[in-house]
Design an enzyme around this catalytic site. Structure first.
Site, mmCIF file in Angstrom:
data_model
loop_
_atom_site.group_PDB
_atom_site.id
_atom_site.type_symbol
_atom_site.label_atom_id
_atom_site.label_comp_id
_atom_site.label_asym_id
_atom_site.label_seq_id
_atom_site.Cartn_x
_atom_site.Cartn_y
_atom_site.Cartn_z
ATOM 1 N N GLU A 164 17.558 84.765 58.428
ATOM 2 C CA GLU A 164 16.771 85.170 56.588
ATOM 3 C C GLU A 164 15.534 85.299 56.019
ATOM 4 O OE1 GLU A 164 20.785 84.323 54.433
ATOM 5 O OE2 GLU A 164 19.331 83.054 54.554
ATOM 6 N N GLU A 244 26.932 86.960 56.099
ATOM 7 C CA GLU A 244 27.120 85.873 55.564
ATOM 8 C C GLU A 244 27.791 86.354 53.803
ATOM 9 O OE1 GLU A 244 23.982 83.122 54.634
ATOM 10 O OE2 GLU A 244 23.295 83.000 56.702
#
Length: 617
Positions: A164, A244
């Site tokens: 991320e 995710e």
């Protein structure tokens, strides 16, 4: 178009029939495994948070739910080698996420705190000191990964680079290019490397890089079509991937316990699988605190510092004790619509037992135990030193000085620059005066006489693991002012509490015999001890500290984590059964930081309590 159903699920992945391969089919928008279209349905598991003796149990339940892969973080600050392979015995494939940054609500996002010994280091960037440290780490880790790649006979099908990164302010493409070079050098040109980023244009722009397959992450309250359209803008061809998919969410101290609706999880999962998307559920199995780190739980810092609770329950499909939930069974029912799942019943929950109440006795306050907890003695400094400067990265340190004048009237002790990271428990001549707390309580009043000893125990509540403030120094990071005086001439004690307790103190350390144990509670940081007598049974249990305030618990030398029932929401600590002895007394040690109840009892229950009403700070 790639088919959605994978029929050879039970085939052993260690049986090699011809050349093994795993790749991306950009023409047909899917993965290829051994030349055939492949769709993974995966779940995240954090081995660093789960007792090793329960790894196989958790993986078996994930397998029986119909998953064909697991996603695994490698926390740099947990270890500097990969010890074995997690998923090999079950036939589950592995999606590896070795960082170097992982987030995971883990202390400093998995980055080792010793990086902060360089005071101006710019983490997650092309900063020379940071890149050197990362390169050294990956030069150890990645060669150990390579033999376990699917193409080399192992079970790792893909490897994430960073994590991320688009959510981090640096947006340093040179850093990402350096990582890409390292991963390619050590893992080869054919390994599927990917990135994961949040569902915004900014995050995808800064987190993606040519040569690394771009994937997205999102939960149940998102327009799925728009989210995958965003992935398509950055990756026009290839498989759709949600790396995710949030089946739950984290808790901070002071939050209400997070819950994500099972029906929403089922509906969104079914919709993604019907689109042919590859999905990893984050997180699939909840995780307790148990770790080699003193405080592996991390923290967030948006408007203020917020520490993550001990339990990484996450409202996950598998509880932290490994119990299958309705959510797990609902997920299995969805997967059945798209692929064959293993036949047979779901493995049962591990047995639980409520052992009842145990009464503890007082050992002594921290200030009276420094010869045991800090045998090397203090470091003297005119001004306070941080944890990092002292090379004590986790846990607690004690700062000692003397009062510069008489304080017959309550006098303010001030942290003018918000320099207490994260909580400071203040005593004068052994009498508890109160606490200072980061972002919350910057002033307390103290009294005493000139020359009295002032002890300030500082607790690291976990370094920030997400966002721009991960350079999170601990301890007294700036001066304290008493009235109009800047406090100086400190003695700073690094405390090895875990080491002392692992050495069987305070129960059977003949070098440091206990003083006469007392039943009366005290205020301030005080140790208490007791034993859970064996009954020939070692089943999972949950420890509840009713009316205790805040502190930490060890059982048989193992750190269970923090309790803070008044702040909540978590009320119990998970105790894995194999941690207990069936024949010897089980040693309980509690460090209560503020005030213990008069009854000095703790309760072992047969079920967790993670969602009680909370009191906002």
């Amino acid at each position: 178009v790639c088919p959605h159903r994978e029929t050879n699920y039970t085939t052993s992945f260690l049986q090699v029939c011809g050349e093994r391969s795993f790749s991306i089919d950009y023409k047909n928008n899917c993965f290829l495994k051994d030349g055939r279209p492949f769709q993974y349905i995966s779940g995240s598991i954090h081995y660093s948070r789960i007792p090793r003796y329960y790894w196989k149990d958790r993986l078996a339940k994930m397998y029986m739910a119909g998953l064909n892969a697991v996603q695994i973080y490698v926390p740099w600050n947990y270890h500097e080698a990969v010890h074995g392979v997690l998923a090999n015995d079950t036939g589950l494939l592995v999606i590896l996420r070795p960082g170097p940054y992982i987030c995971a609500e883990w202390e400093m996002g998995g980055l080792p705190a010793w990086l902060l010994e360089k005071p101006n280091i710019l983490l997650r960037s092309a900063d020379t000191d940071y890149v050197e440290a990362v390169s050294n780490w990956l030069a150890v880790l990645l060669p150990k990964v390579k033999p376990w790649l699917y193409t080399n006979g192992g079970n790792i099908i893909s490897v994430q680079v960073e994590n991320e990164y688009g959510s981090y302010y640096a947006c340093d493409y040179n850093y990402m290019r350096h990582l890409r070079t390292l991963f390619r050098f050590f893992l080869g040109e054919d390994t599927v490397l990917f990135t994961t980023d949040g569902n915004t244009d900014k995050e995808m722009s800064c987190g993606t890089l040519e040569g690394l397959y771009a994937t997205v992450d999102f939960g149940t309250d998102v327009n799925i079509t728009k989210a995958f359209d965003r992935q398509r803008r950055f990756e026009p061809h290839g498989p759709l991937v949600n790396s995710e998919f949030y089946t739950g969410w984290l808790d901070h101290w002071g939050d209400q316990h997070a819950v994500v609706d099972t029906q929403k999880v089922s509906r969104v999962l079914a919709e993604m699988l019907s689109m042919g998307a590859n999905v990893n559920m984050y997180i699939c199995t909840a995780n307790p605190f148990l770790s080699v780190l003193v405080s592996p739980a991390g923290a967030d810092h948006d408007n203020r510092f917020r520490s993550v609770v001990t339990s990484y329950d996450y409202n996950a499909p598998l509880t932290e004790a490994g119990d299958p939930t309705e959510k797990l069974l609902a997920i299995r029912d969805v997967i059945k619509l798209f692929r064959d799942v293993p036949s047979g019943p779901m493995p049962p929950a591990t047995p639980k037992f409520g052992y009842g109440f145990v009464t503890l006795s007082k050992v002594g306050n921290i200030s009276s135990l420094l010869n045991i907890l800090s045998p090397q003695g203090p470091v003297k400094s005119q001004y306070p030193l941080t944890f990092e400067q002292m090379k004590q990265y986790y846990g607690y340190m004690l700062y000692r000085t003397t009062l510069p004048r008489d304080l017959s009237e309550p006098t303010p002790l001030i942290s003018p620059l918000n320099g207490v990271h994260d909580r400071a428990y203040v005593s004068v001549n052994g009498e508890y005066q109160g606490l200072l707390e980061r972002d919350t309580t910057l002033v307390i009043n103290v009294t005493g006489r000139q020359g009295d000893t002032m002890d300030i125990l500082v607790e690291n509540m976990g370094r920030v693991n997400f966002g721009s403030k991960i350079n999170d120094y601990k301890g007294l990071v700036s001066n304290l002012i008493l009235g109009k005086y800047v406090l100086t001439d400190w003695e700073i004690y690094p405390l090895d509490i875990d080491g002392a307790i692992a050495g069987r103190w305070p129960h059977s350390d003949s070098r440091h015999p206990l003083p006469g144990l007392q039943r009366e509670p005290s205020s301030g940081p005080v140790f208490y001890t007791g034993t859970l007598q064996p009954i020939g049974l070692a089943w999972d249990t949950f420890l509840k500290l009713i009316e205790w305030t805040k502190g930490q618990v060890w059982i048989n030398g193992v750190n269970l984590g923090r309790y803070w029932p008044a702040r909540g929401p978590q009320q119990t600590l998970y105790v894995p059964g194999p941690l207990l002895s069936t024949s010897q007394p089980n040693n309980i040690t509690v460090l209560e930081l503020e005030k213990a109840p008069a009854h000095l009892q703790v309760l072992f229950m047969d079920r967790p309590q993670l969602d009680s009403p909370v009191v906002k700070p």
